[in-house]
Write an enzyme that holds these catalytic residues in place. Structure first.
Site, short mmCIF file in Angstrom:
data_model
loop_
_atom_site.label_atom_id
_atom_site.label_comp_id
_atom_site.label_asym_id
_atom_site.label_seq_id
_atom_site.Cartn_x
_atom_site.Cartn_y
_atom_site.Cartn_z
N GLU A 22 0.82 -1.21 0.00
CA GLU A 22 0.00 0.00 0.00
C GLU A 22 0.86 1.26 0.00
O GLU A 22 1.99 1.26 0.47
CB GLU A 22 -0.92 0.01 1.23
CG GLU A 22 -1.97 -1.09 1.20
CD GLU A 22 -2.94 -1.04 2.37
OE1 GLU A 22 -4.12 -1.38 2.17
OE2 GLU A 22 -2.52 -0.66 3.48
N CYS A 58 3.31 8.77 1.33
CA CYS A 58 3.87 7.78 2.24
C CYS A 58 4.17 6.53 1.43
O CYS A 58 3.25 5.86 0.94
CB CYS A 58 2.88 7.49 3.37
SG CYS A 58 3.51 6.39 4.63
N CYS A 86 6.56 -6.89 6.81
CA CYS A 86 7.60 -6.28 7.63
C CYS A 86 8.30 -7.35 8.44
O CYS A 86 7.65 -8.30 8.92
CB CYS A 86 6.98 -5.23 8.56
SG CYS A 86 8.21 -4.24 9.47
N CYS A 97 6.29 -4.49 15.65
CA CYS A 97 5.82 -3.43 16.55
C CYS A 97 4.36 -3.71 16.89
O CYS A 97 3.51 -3.82 16.00
CB CYS A 97 5.99 -2.07 15.90
SG CYS A 97 7.71 -1.68 15.51
N CYS A 122 1.31 -1.74 15.51
CA CYS A 122 1.31 -1.48 14.06
C CYS A 122 0.66 -2.63 13.31
O CYS A 122 1.04 -3.79 13.47
CB CYS A 122 2.75 -1.27 13.58
SG CYS A 122 2.88 -0.97 11.80
N GLY A 128 6.91 -1.73 5.94
CA GLY A 128 8.28 -2.22 5.95
C GLY A 128 9.25 -1.31 6.68
O GLY A 128 8.95 -0.17 7.04
N GLU A 129 10.44 -1.84 6.91
CA GLU A 129 11.56 -1.14 7.54
C GLU A 129 12.55 -0.77 6.44
O GLU A 129 13.24 -1.63 5.90
CB GLU A 129 12.22 -2.02 8.60
CG GLU A 129 13.58 -1.57 9.09
CD GLU A 129 13.62 -0.15 9.63
OE1 GLU A 129 14.32 0.69 9.02
OE2 GLU A 129 12.95 0.12 10.66
N SER A 176 12.11 6.88 7.70
CA SER A 176 11.76 6.50 9.07
C SER A 176 12.29 5.11 9.38
O SER A 176 12.10 4.18 8.59
CB SER A 176 10.24 6.53 9.24
OG SER A 176 9.88 6.11 10.55
N SER A 221 11.20 5.88 14.97
CA SER A 221 10.01 5.39 15.67
C SER A 221 10.40 5.03 17.09
O SER A 221 10.75 3.88 17.38
CB SER A 221 9.42 4.19 14.93
OG SER A 221 8.96 4.57 13.65
N LEU A 222 10.35 5.99 17.97
CA LEU A 222 10.81 5.79 19.34
C LEU A 222 9.72 5.16 20.20
O LEU A 222 9.88 4.06 20.72
CB LEU A 222 11.25 7.12 19.94
CG LEU A 222 11.92 7.06 21.30
CD1 LEU A 222 13.21 6.26 21.26
CD2 LEU A 222 12.19 8.46 21.84
N HIS A 223 8.64 5.87 20.41
CA HIS A 223 7.40 5.35 21.00
C HIS A 223 7.47 4.98 22.49
O HIS A 223 6.43 4.67 23.07
CB HIS A 223 6.86 4.16 20.22
CG HIS A 223 6.66 4.44 18.77
ND1 HIS A 223 5.92 5.51 18.32
CD2 HIS A 223 7.13 3.80 17.65
CE1 HIS A 223 5.92 5.52 17.00
NE2 HIS A 223 6.65 4.51 16.56
N ASN A 228 -3.87 5.01 16.21
CA ASN A 228 -4.91 4.68 15.24
C ASN A 228 -5.26 3.20 15.36
O ASN A 228 -4.45 2.34 15.03
CB ASN A 228 -4.43 5.00 13.82
CG ASN A 228 -4.13 6.47 13.63
OD1 ASN A 228 -5.01 7.31 13.83
ND2 ASN A 228 -2.90 6.81 13.27
N CYS A 286 -1.47 6.41 10.19
CA CYS A 286 -0.20 5.85 10.64
C CYS A 286 -0.42 4.57 11.43
O CYS A 286 -1.21 4.53 12.37
CB CYS A 286 0.52 6.88 11.51
SG CYS A 286 2.12 6.36 12.11
#
Length: 404
Positions: A121, A134, A141, A145, A148, A201-202, A233, A255-257, A334, A377
Site C-alpha cells: 500500500e 507515504c 515487515c 511493533c 502497528c 516495511g523497515e 523513518s 520510531s521511538l514510542h 490509530n 499511521c
C-alpha cells in the site's frame, strides 16, 4: 522473483533482497528503477549502438522521469526506428492498482500489486498547498511493533528500486503533475511536495533498493525532489543509520514510542537488539543533523502505556543528554481490528505535549488522517496473506525470539 540474502551489520537477521530487474513474461524489461548507467547498458544489450547509448539513455531518462511518458512513440527526439526497438524490448511500467480509496478528509490510499502477485500500500496525504506521499519499502515487515497493523504480516519480500520509484510516478499520474510541453513544474509547484518512507516495511532492512530508488527520485534531471523534502523513518536499525545519512542524506525520523526499556521492548521489539541509549547515540552521530534539519522522534500515544508525565520528562531528559537537534511528533494511536492498545485521552496527549514544549522542544500532535479507509499511521496492511490470530501470535513469538 529470485532473491538473494543481505546480512545487516551488527548481527541482524538476513532479509531477502530482490536481484536486478529481469525480463517480464513477455520478454521485455521495465526501465523504471534503472539508474543512468544501467539504462545505457540495457540499451546496448537491446541493440542500440554503443556510441549512441549514452545519449539515447539521457533522452529516455528525461521522457520517463521528467515528462512521465510511458509510451516510447511520444519520445519525439528519438528516431522512429529506435523508438520501435525500445517498444519491442522495454516497457515503462507502473504498479498495478488493485484498489484506490479516498477518505472523507481527502487522503488517498492505493492497494498495489507486484508482477509476482504480492500486494502493498501507499498513501497520499494532501494539505492546503502541498502534500505528502507515504511510500512502502517492503511487502510486509520483518519487525513486530505491537501497535502497528503492518507488523502482523510476515515479510514477504523487499520492494525493488523500480517498485519504490513507481509509487511516486503513479501518484504523479493520479494527481496530474507531469509538466506539459513548455511547462516547468517544480517540487514547489506540485501538490506532491514531500515523501516519507513510512509505509509498509523497515527501509533500512532494504537499504540498497531504498537508496537506489531515492537516488532516482532526487536526481535533478528527473523527478528532482529535494532531499530536504524526503524523510526516512526507521524503527532503530542502528548499524545502518550512519550509512543512510552518508549515502542517502535525507531527513531522519525514528520510531521511538517509549522511553523505558521494558515498554519499548514490548511495543518495538527491535529494542531488544538495539536499545534506547544505543539508538540515541546513533541519532547524535547522524550525518547532517542540525537545528535546521532536526531528527523527528515519532511517538504513538498509547493509553496507560507510554503517556505519563514521567514519560514526557524522561523523553526531555534523553534528548538533552544526547544534545539532539530534535522534534517530537506525537501520534494519537490509530486502532485496527484485534489490537490490544487504546489511544490516550485528548487531555493526556495535550499535557504530554505541553511538558515537552515547555522544555523548549517542539512536540506537535499529528492530526489523524485517513482513519476511515485504514490509511492512518500504523494501519497499513495488504491482503497478500490472511492469517489467523494463532498464526499472528506464532509470528510475533518467532520475531521476538530472533531479536533475543
Amino acid at each position: 522473483m529470485p532473491t538473494a540474502a543481505m546480512t545487516i551489520p551488527g548481527g541482524a537477521d538476513p532479509v531477502p533482497v530482490p536481484r536486478a530487474p529481469t525480463a517480464r513474461e513477455d520478454g521485455r524489461v521495465d526501465l523504471v528503477g534503472l539508474n543512468k548507467a544501467e539504462m545505457a547498458a540495457a540499451l546496448v544489450a537491446a541493440g542500440v549502438p554503443e556510441k549512441q547509448a549514452k545519449l539515447r539513455a539521457k533522452q529516455v531518462w528525461h521522457w520517463i522521469y521528467h515528462r512521465g511518458l510511458t509510451d516510447f512513440a511520444g519520445m519525439t527526439d528519438i528516431a522512429k526506428e529506435t523508438r520501435a526497438l525500445l517498444a519491442e524490448r522495454f516497457v515503462v511500467g507502473r504498479p498495478e492498482v488493485t484498489l484506490q480509496q479516498v477518505s472523507t478528509d481527502g487522503t488517498r490510499k492505493w492497494l498495489l500489486k507486484t508482477d509476482d502477485g504480492n500486494e502493498y500500500e501507499m498513501v497520499f496525504i494532501p494539505d492546503a498547498d502541498r502534500g505528502t506521499l507515504c511510500v512502502s519499502s517492503q511487502v510486509g515487515c520483518t519487525l513486530n511493533c505491537r501497535f502497528c497493523h503492518t507488523g502482523t504480516m510476515k515479510l514477504v519480500r523487499n520492494l525493488t528500486a523500480g517498485e519504490i520509484v513507481g509509487q511516486v510516478m503513479l501518484a504523479r499520474d493520479t494527481l496530474g503533475e507531469w509538466p506539459q510541453p513548455g511547462e516547468d513544474l517544480t517540487g514547489e509547484a506540485r501538490m506532491l511536495s514531500n515523501i516519507v518512507m513510512m509505509g509498509m516495511g523497515e527501509p533500512l532492512y532494504n537499504f540498497d533498493n531504498v537508496s537506489k530508488g531515492l537516488g532516482i527520485v532526487m536526481d535533478e534531471t528527473g523527478l528532482a525532489l529535494s532531499r530536504r523534502r524526503i524523510t526516512l523513518s526507521t524503527s532503530g536499525v542502528v548499524p545502518m543509520m550512519a550509512r543512510a545519512g552518508a549515502e542517502i542524506g535525507v531527513n531522519l525520523a525514528v520510531s521511538l514510542h517509549a522511553v523505558t526499556k521494558d515498554v519499548r521492548d514490548e511495543i518495538v521489539p527491535i529494542n531488544r537488539k538495539y536499545g534506547i541509549e544505543e539508538l540515541l547515540k546513533a541519532c547524535a552521530a547522524y550525518p547532517g543533523a542540525n537545528n535546521a534539519r532536526r531528527i523527528t522522534f515519532e511517538y504513538v500515544m498509547l493509553k496507560d502505556k507510554n503517556d505519563s508525565d514521567a514519560d514526557a520528562h524522561e523523553l526531555v531528559r534523553l534528548i538533552r543528554k544526547y544534545k539532539l537537534p530534535a522534534k517530537v511528533n506525537l501520534i494519537p494511536f490509530n486502532p485496527w481490528p484485534g489490537v490490544a492498545y487504546e489511544c490516550s485521552d485528548d487531555d493526556r496527549i495535550a499535557r504530554f505535549s505541553d511538558i515537552i514544549f515547555k522544555a523548549g522542544i517542539s512536540a506537535p500532535v499529528r492530526t489523524p488522517r485517513g482513519r476511515d479507509i485504514m490509511a492512518a499511521c500504523g494501519q497499513l496492511k495488504s491482503e497478500s496473506e490472511k492469517l489467523s490470530r494463532a498464526e499472528l501470535d506464532r509470528i510475533a513469538a518467532e520475531k521476538q525470539a530472533a531479536l533475543g
